[in-house]
Design a protein around this motif. Structure first.
Motif, PDB file in Angstrom:
ATOM      1  N   ARG A   1      12.677  -1.565   3.372  1.00 55.54           N
ATOM      2  CA  ARG A   1      13.825  -2.134   4.072  1.00 55.54           C
ATOM      3  C   ARG A   1      13.857  -1.534   5.473  1.00 55.54           C
ATOM      4  NH1 ARG A   1      14.478   0.727   0.401  1.00 55.54           N
ATOM      5  NH2 ARG A   1      15.375   2.751   0.294  1.00 55.54           N
ATOM      6  N   PHE A   2      14.422  -2.289   6.393  1.00 51.55           N
ATOM      7  CA  PHE A   2      14.572  -1.786   7.748  1.00 51.55           C
ATOM      8  C   PHE A   2      15.607  -0.673   7.768  1.00 51.55           C
ATOM      9  CE2 PHE A   2      13.062  -6.083   9.316  1.00 51.55           C
ATOM     10  CZ  PHE A   2      11.870  -5.592   9.801  1.00 51.55           C
ATOM     11  N   ASN A   3      15.372   0.304   8.627  1.00 56.06           N
ATOM     12  CA  ASN A   3      16.299   1.405   8.815  1.00 56.06           C
ATOM     13  C   ASN A   3      16.433   1.632  10.313  1.00 56.06           C
ATOM     14  OD1 ASN A   3      17.766   3.730   8.853  1.00 56.06           O
ATOM     15  ND2 ASN A   3      16.384   4.916   7.572  1.00 56.06           N
ATOM     16  N   GLY A   4      17.556   1.244  10.878  1.00 57.95           N
ATOM     17  CA  GLY A   4      17.783   1.418  12.309  1.00 57.95           C
ATOM     18  C   GLY A   4      17.627   0.119  13.072  1.00 57.95           C
TER      19      GLY A   4
ATOM     20  N   PRO B   1       9.396  -5.718  20.431  1.00 55.42           N
ATOM     21  CA  PRO B   1      10.414  -5.149  19.543  1.00 55.42           C
ATOM     22  C   PRO B   1       9.798  -4.706  18.206  1.00 55.42           C
ATOM     23  CG  PRO B   1      10.630  -7.537  19.659  1.00 55.42           C
ATOM     24  CD  PRO B   1       9.559  -7.154  20.622  1.00 55.42           C
ATOM     25  N   ILE B   2      10.197  -3.498  17.782  1.00 56.61           N
ATOM     26  CA  ILE B   2       9.786  -2.967  16.483  1.00 56.61           C
ATOM     27  C   ILE B   2      11.001  -2.405  15.774  1.00 56.61           C
ATOM     28  CG2 ILE B   2       7.431  -2.405  17.236  1.00 56.61           C
ATOM     29  CD1 ILE B   2       8.315   0.551  17.331  1.00 56.61           C
ATOM     30  N   ARG B   3      10.900  -2.287  14.454  1.00 60.74           N
ATOM     31  CA  ARG B   3      11.942  -1.629  13.652  1.00 60.74           C
ATOM     32  C   ARG B   3      11.271  -0.733  12.633  1.00 60.74           C
ATOM     33  NH1 ARG B   3      16.686  -5.202  11.418  1.00 60.74           N
ATOM     34  NH2 ARG B   3      17.566  -3.124  11.165  1.00 60.74           N
ATOM     35  N   ARG B   4      11.908   0.387  12.351  1.00 64.70           N
ATOM     36  CA  ARG B   4      11.396   1.334  11.358  1.00 64.70           C
ATOM     37  C   ARG B   4      11.529   0.737   9.965  1.00 64.70           C
ATOM     38  NH1 ARG B   4      10.328   6.048   9.230  1.00 64.70           N
ATOM     39  NH2 ARG B   4      11.755   7.229   7.963  1.00 64.70           N
ATOM     40  N   LEU B   5      10.462   0.883   9.165  1.00 67.85           N
ATOM     41  CA  LEU B   5      10.440   0.395   7.793  1.00 67.85           C
ATOM     42  C   LEU B   5      10.455   1.593   6.858  1.00 67.85           C
ATOM     43  CD1 LEU B   5      10.176  -2.112   5.940  1.00 67.85           C
ATOM     44  CD2 LEU B   5       7.697  -1.774   6.030  1.00 67.85           C
ATOM     45  N   GLU B   6      11.454   1.671   6.024  1.00 73.32           N
ATOM     46  CA  GLU B   6      11.574   2.743   5.041  1.00 73.32           C
ATOM     47  C   GLU B   6      11.094   2.200   3.693  1.00 73.32           C
ATOM     48  OE1 GLU B   6      15.485   4.652   3.351  1.00 73.32           O
ATOM     49  OE2 GLU B   6      15.072   5.347   5.408  1.00 73.32           O
TER      50      GLU B   6
ATOM     51  N   MET C   1      -0.351   3.948   0.665  1.00 74.04           N
ATOM     52  CA  MET C   1      -1.482   4.874   0.667  1.00 74.04           C
ATOM     53  C   MET C   1      -2.746   4.182   1.154  1.00 74.04           C
ATOM     54  SD  MET C   1       0.041   7.585  -0.575  1.00 74.04           S
ATOM     55  CE  MET C   1      -1.321   8.698  -0.895  1.00 74.04           C
ATOM     56  N   LEU C   2      -3.537   4.928   1.882  1.00 76.50           N
ATOM     57  CA  LEU C   2      -4.898   4.550   2.238  1.00 76.50           C
ATOM     58  C   LEU C   2      -5.758   5.619   1.588  1.00 76.50           C
ATOM     59  CD1 LEU C   2      -6.942   2.824   3.809  1.00 76.50           C
ATOM     60  CD2 LEU C   2      -6.608   4.377   5.737  1.00 76.50           C
ATOM     61  N   GLY C   3      -6.281   5.334   0.403  1.00 76.75           N
ATOM     62  CA  GLY C   3      -6.954   6.361  -0.380  1.00 76.75           C
ATOM     63  C   GLY C   3      -5.951   7.452  -0.714  1.00 76.75           C
ATOM     64  N   ASP C   4      -6.268   8.697  -0.332  1.00 78.19           N
ATOM     65  CA  ASP C   4      -5.362   9.825  -0.567  1.00 78.19           C
ATOM     66  C   ASP C   4      -4.429  10.082   0.608  1.00 78.19           C
ATOM     67  OD1 ASP C   4      -6.398  10.383  -3.095  1.00 78.19           O
ATOM     68  OD2 ASP C   4      -7.933  11.732  -2.302  1.00 78.19           O
ATOM     69  N   LEU C   5      -4.477   9.248   1.627  1.00 80.22           N
ATOM     70  CA  LEU C   5      -3.689   9.452   2.836  1.00 80.22           C
ATOM     71  C   LEU C   5      -2.413   8.617   2.781  1.00 80.22           C
ATOM     72  CD1 LEU C   5      -3.830  10.778   5.723  1.00 80.22           C
ATOM     73  CD2 LEU C   5      -4.736   8.580   6.494  1.00 80.22           C
ATOM     74  N   GLU C   6      -1.266   9.276   2.845  1.00 84.28           N
ATOM     75  CA  GLU C   6       0.005   8.557   2.883  1.00 84.28           C
ATOM     76  C   GLU C   6       0.301   8.140   4.319  1.00 84.28           C
ATOM     77  OE1 GLU C   6       4.783   9.124   2.024  1.00 84.28           O
ATOM     78  OE2 GLU C   6       3.382  10.608   1.242  1.00 84.28           O
ATOM     79  N   ILE C   7       0.532   6.853   4.518  1.00 81.55           N
ATOM     80  CA  ILE C   7       0.837   6.328   5.850  1.00 81.55           C
ATOM     81  C   ILE C   7       2.317   6.571   6.118  1.00 81.55           C
ATOM     82  CG2 ILE C   7       0.873   4.280   7.307  1.00 81.55           C
ATOM     83  CD1 ILE C   7      -1.493   3.271   5.532  1.00 81.55           C
ATOM     84  N   ARG C   8       2.596   7.325   7.161  1.00 81.98           N
ATOM     85  CA  ARG C   8       3.957   7.765   7.462  1.00 81.98           C
ATOM     86  C   ARG C   8       4.511   7.047   8.683  1.00 81.98           C
ATOM     87  NH1 ARG C   8       1.658  13.673   7.233  1.00 81.98           N
ATOM     88  NH2 ARG C   8       1.510  13.941   4.989  1.00 81.98           N
ATOM     89  N   ASN C   9       5.842   7.095   8.817  1.00 87.90           N
ATOM     90  CA  ASN C   9       6.552   6.576   9.990  1.00 87.90           C
ATOM     91  C   ASN C   9       6.056   5.197  10.387  1.00 87.90           C
ATOM     92  OD1 ASN C   9       8.119   8.897  10.142  1.00 87.90           O
ATOM     93  ND2 ASN C   9       6.559   9.957  11.317  1.00 87.90           N
ATOM     94  N   LEU C  10       6.274   4.259   9.501  1.00 90.32           N
ATOM     95  CA  LEU C  10       5.803   2.896   9.683  1.00 90.32           C
ATOM     96  C   LEU C  10       6.862   2.059  10.398  1.00 90.32           C
ATOM     97  CD1 LEU C  10       3.559   0.870   9.054  1.00 90.32           C
ATOM     98  CD2 LEU C  10       4.632   0.488   6.840  1.00 90.32           C
ATOM     99  N   ALA C  11       6.434   1.367  11.440  1.00 84.32           N
ATOM    100  CA  ALA C  11       7.307   0.445  12.170  1.00 84.32           C
ATOM    101  C   ALA C  11       6.709  -0.950  12.070  1.00 84.32           C
ATOM    102  CB  ALA C  11       7.437   0.866  13.631  1.00 84.32           C
ATOM    103  N   VAL C  12       7.568  -1.967  12.130  1.00 85.10           N
ATOM    104  CA  VAL C  12       7.153  -3.365  12.020  1.00 85.10           C
ATOM    105  C   VAL C  12       7.418  -4.072  13.342  1.00 85.10           C
ATOM    106  CG1 VAL C  12       7.566  -5.556  10.827  1.00 85.10           C
ATOM    107  CG2 VAL C  12       7.685  -3.406   9.553  1.00 85.10           C
ATOM    108  N   ARG C  13       6.417  -4.806  13.820  1.00 86.26           N
ATOM    109  CA  ARG C  13       6.610  -5.692  14.979  1.00 86.26           C
ATOM    110  C   ARG C  13       7.422  -6.876  14.469  1.00 86.26           C
ATOM    111  NH1 ARG C  13       0.836  -6.727  17.619  1.00 86.26           N
ATOM    112  NH2 ARG C  13       2.115  -8.249  18.718  1.00 86.26           N
TER     113      ARG C  13
END
Length: 177
Positions: free
Chosen positions: A63-66, A80-85, A91-103
């Protein structure tokens, strides 16, 4: 990016040739739909196209946050972008993708991503949606330094068709939540 340290591990991913000649990266599956992924050493947060963001929100409880804000995207043009919570980590393999924003308005449509706090879900509710018949443009996710800035190196091996990140081992998503 930094010197190797004890505890760094290699995460190797296959390069995807469908990204075109100007970009290198890989493809992840989001609910049966492809999102093409590239690493960006030029941006702090990770950014995904609008439709890709909607797919990620659908699969990972997002969901959008902010409020919307502008951020430089391609050729430093602000969009314009919005933060996605997310309720469940992306995950990309063992890597957690953090601080994701959506165009929110480019490369598709972000309509359908809930806004604000997570609602209480009615487990008996059935939601039916339909997709239009038009071709969906290629969806892209650029992983920023908030996700990979702690890593030692990022190496592309074009002959082998791989990209390798050397990063500290992260706790598994199952162990953290």
């Amino acid at each position: 990016m930094r010197d190797l340290q004890a505890g760094d591990q290699a995460m190797t991913f296959p390069l995807d040739k469908d990204m075109g000649l100007s970009q290198t990266g890989m493809k992840i599956d989001v609910g049966g739909k492809p999102v093409y992924v590239a690493f960006s050493l030029a941006r702090a947060e990770s950014v995904v196209t609008a439709t890709g963001g909607r797919w990620i929100a659908d699969v990972h409880g997002g969901r959008f946050n902010g409020d919307a804000r502008e951020a430089p995207i391609l050729y430093e043009i602000p969009r314009p972008i919005r933060r996605l919570e997310l309720d469940r980590p992306l995950m990309l393999g063992d890597l957690e993708i953090r601080n994701l924003a959506v165009r929110v308005s480019d490369m598709g449509n972000s309509q359908g991503i809930p806004d604000g706090a997570a609602p209480d879900q009615d487990l008996d509710e059935i939601v039916v949606t339909g997709d239009s018949k038009r071709k969906v443009p290629t969806q892209r996710l650029y992983i920023g330094l908030d996700t990979i800035g702690h890593c030692a190196s990022l190496t592309h091996d074009f002959k082998a068709g791989t990209v390798t990140l050397m990063c500290p081992k992260q706790p598994s998503a199952a162990a953290t939540g």
